[in-house]
Design a protein around this motif. Structure first.
Motif, mmCIF file in Angstrom:
data_model
loop_
_atom_site.group_PDB
_atom_site.id
_atom_site.type_symbol
_atom_site.label_atom_id
_atom_site.label_comp_id
_atom_site.label_asym_id
_atom_site.label_seq_id
_atom_site.Cartn_x
_atom_site.Cartn_y
_atom_site.Cartn_z
ATOM 1 N N ALA A 69 0.891 -1.258 0.126
ATOM 2 C CA ALA A 69 0.108 0.385 -0.008
ATOM 3 C C ALA A 69 1.082 1.287 0.248
ATOM 4 C CB ALA A 69 -1.005 0.593 1.683
ATOM 5 N N VAL A 70 0.756 1.838 -1.492
ATOM 6 C CA VAL A 70 1.594 3.213 -1.058
ATOM 7 C C VAL A 70 1.677 4.602 -0.719
ATOM 8 C CG1 VAL A 70 3.244 4.446 -3.012
ATOM 9 C CG2 VAL A 70 2.300 1.820 -2.844
ATOM 10 N N PHE A 71 1.508 5.499 -0.590
ATOM 11 C CA PHE A 71 0.858 6.979 -0.195
ATOM 12 C C PHE A 71 1.824 8.010 0.243
ATOM 13 C CE2 PHE A 71 -0.568 3.131 2.867
ATOM 14 C CZ PHE A 71 -1.698 3.618 3.147
ATOM 15 N N LEU A 72 1.432 8.849 -0.964
ATOM 16 C CA LEU A 72 2.275 10.617 -1.234
ATOM 17 C C LEU A 72 1.295 11.301 -1.011
ATOM 18 C CD1 LEU A 72 2.706 7.946 -3.746
ATOM 19 C CD2 LEU A 72 3.512 9.925 -4.524
ATOM 20 N N ASP A 73 2.290 12.266 -0.549
ATOM 21 C CA ASP A 73 1.336 13.929 -0.884
ATOM 22 C C ASP A 73 1.063 14.184 -1.983
ATOM 23 O OD1 ASP A 73 3.155 14.896 -0.753
ATOM 24 O OD2 ASP A 73 3.746 15.595 1.776
ATOM 25 N N SER A 74 1.758 13.891 -3.368
ATOM 26 C CA SER A 74 2.078 14.145 -4.445
ATOM 27 C C SER A 74 0.058 13.715 -4.542
ATOM 28 C CB SER A 74 2.476 13.892 -4.894
ATOM 29 O OG SER A 74 2.405 14.290 -6.415
ATOM 30 N N GLU A 75 -1.086 15.002 -5.548
ATOM 31 C CA GLU A 75 -1.847 14.500 -5.813
ATOM 32 C C GLU A 75 -1.829 13.686 -7.280
ATOM 33 O OE1 GLU A 75 -6.902 16.008 -5.694
ATOM 34 O OE2 GLU A 75 -5.499 16.554 -4.611
ATOM 35 N N VAL A 78 -0.188 10.080 -7.658
ATOM 36 C CA VAL A 78 -1.180 9.170 -7.193
ATOM 37 C C VAL A 78 -2.297 8.998 -8.404
ATOM 38 C CG1 VAL A 78 -3.161 8.666 -6.286
ATOM 39 C CG2 VAL A 78 -1.157 9.581 -5.229
ATOM 40 N N ARG A 79 -2.937 9.815 -9.223
ATOM 41 C CA ARG A 79 -3.605 10.150 -10.144
ATOM 42 C C ARG A 79 -3.231 9.743 -11.378
ATOM 43 N NH1 ARG A 79 -8.190 15.146 -8.807
ATOM 44 N NH2 ARG A 79 -8.753 14.047 -6.955
ATOM 45 N N GLN A 80 -1.739 9.962 -11.422
ATOM 46 C CA GLN A 80 -1.239 9.539 -12.486
ATOM 47 C C GLN A 80 -1.242 7.885 -12.836
ATOM 48 O OE1 GLN A 80 2.216 12.126 -13.549
ATOM 49 N NE2 GLN A 80 0.890 13.385 -14.652
ATOM 50 N N SER A 110 -1.460 -0.764 -4.269
ATOM 51 C CA SER A 110 -2.717 0.212 -4.131
ATOM 52 C C SER A 110 -1.835 1.240 -3.647
ATOM 53 C CB SER A 110 -4.080 0.121 -3.583
ATOM 54 O OG SER A 110 -3.435 -0.088 -1.984
ATOM 55 N N ILE A 111 -2.634 2.599 -4.221
ATOM 56 C CA ILE A 111 -1.960 3.671 -4.290
ATOM 57 C C ILE A 111 -2.873 4.953 -3.865
ATOM 58 C CG2 ILE A 111 -1.858 4.230 -7.208
ATOM 59 C CD1 ILE A 111 1.186 6.173 -6.402
ATOM 60 N N ALA A 112 -2.525 5.905 -2.316
ATOM 61 C CA ALA A 112 -3.321 6.672 -2.466
ATOM 62 C C ALA A 112 -2.690 7.763 -2.117
ATOM 63 C CB ALA A 112 -4.168 6.179 -0.709
ATOM 64 N N HIS A 113 -3.440 8.763 -2.084
ATOM 65 C CA HIS A 113 -3.060 10.395 -1.667
ATOM 66 C C HIS A 113 -3.187 10.028 -0.605
ATOM 67 C CE1 HIS A 113 -3.994 14.736 -0.906
ATOM 68 N NE2 HIS A 113 -2.394 14.518 -1.514
ATOM 69 N N VAL A 114 -2.370 11.136 0.165
ATOM 70 C CA VAL A 114 -2.544 11.413 2.427
ATOM 71 C C VAL A 114 -2.221 12.916 2.594
ATOM 72 C CG1 VAL A 114 -1.822 8.398 3.114
ATOM 73 C CG2 VAL A 114 -0.362 10.548 2.968
ATOM 74 N N PRO A 115 -2.780 13.672 3.639
ATOM 75 C CA PRO A 115 -2.210 14.503 3.335
ATOM 76 C C PRO A 115 -0.401 14.945 3.882
ATOM 77 C CG PRO A 115 -4.303 13.967 4.822
ATOM 78 C CD PRO A 115 -3.486 12.805 3.580
ATOM 79 N N ARG A 116 -0.448 15.724 3.095
ATOM 80 C CA ARG A 116 1.026 16.322 3.880
ATOM 81 C C ARG A 116 1.806 15.983 5.512
ATOM 82 N NH1 ARG A 116 5.215 21.404 2.423
ATOM 83 N NH2 ARG A 116 7.060 20.371 3.493
#
Length: 135
Positions: A69-75, A78-80, A110-116
């Motif tokens: 499960a991958v988490f980034l704060d770069s929306e 993530v969307r790309q 899975s990949i998801a956006h998280v707040p900074r």
């Protein structure tokens, strides 16, 4: 199966500017497996975000993660990666393809956006990467 969580962040002081990548790999239970902090040289923030993700994915494979499960704060990134946004930048396209190839090596991801504010450890590591070059 080895389930893991990966938090990554890229930082650029200026855009483009001095850049760093940070990644934190956790077990499914939240125990820290590995961290990475890398100086990237001069690049844009989006390139730094992709490079941080690539570094983190390599570390996850090295540590034996099979589900990730991958988490980034770069929306944007993530969307790309989710396929919701097209990658229009020629500079990002090769990095996007490298990410796709690395993700295909996992049984499930899975990949998801998280707040900074929920990505502070990876952010610290990315900035640490920049700071090591300045020292």
């Amino acid at each position: 199966m080895n389930r893991c969580r990966l938090f990554t962040d890229g930082a650029s002081r200026g855009n483009p500017g001095q850049a760093g990548a940070g990644a934190v790999l956790l077990t499914d239970q939240g125990e820290e497996l590995a961290t990475c902090s890398v100086y990237l040289g001069i690049c844009t923030n989006n390139i730094a975000e992709y490079k941080a993700l690539l570094i983190g994915l390599d570390e996850a494979r090295r540590c034996g993660c099979t589900e990730l499960a991958v988490f980034l704060d770069s929306e944007l990134i993530v969307r790309q990666v989710q396929g919701r946004y097209k990658v229009k930048s020629e500079a990002l396209l090769p990095l996007f393809h490298q990410v796709q190839k690395r993700l295909a090596a996992f049984n499930h991801w899975s990949i998801a956006h998280v707040p900074r504010m929920k990505n502070t450890r990876a952010d610290q590591l990315a900035n640490q990467g920049i700071d090591t070059a300045a020292a």
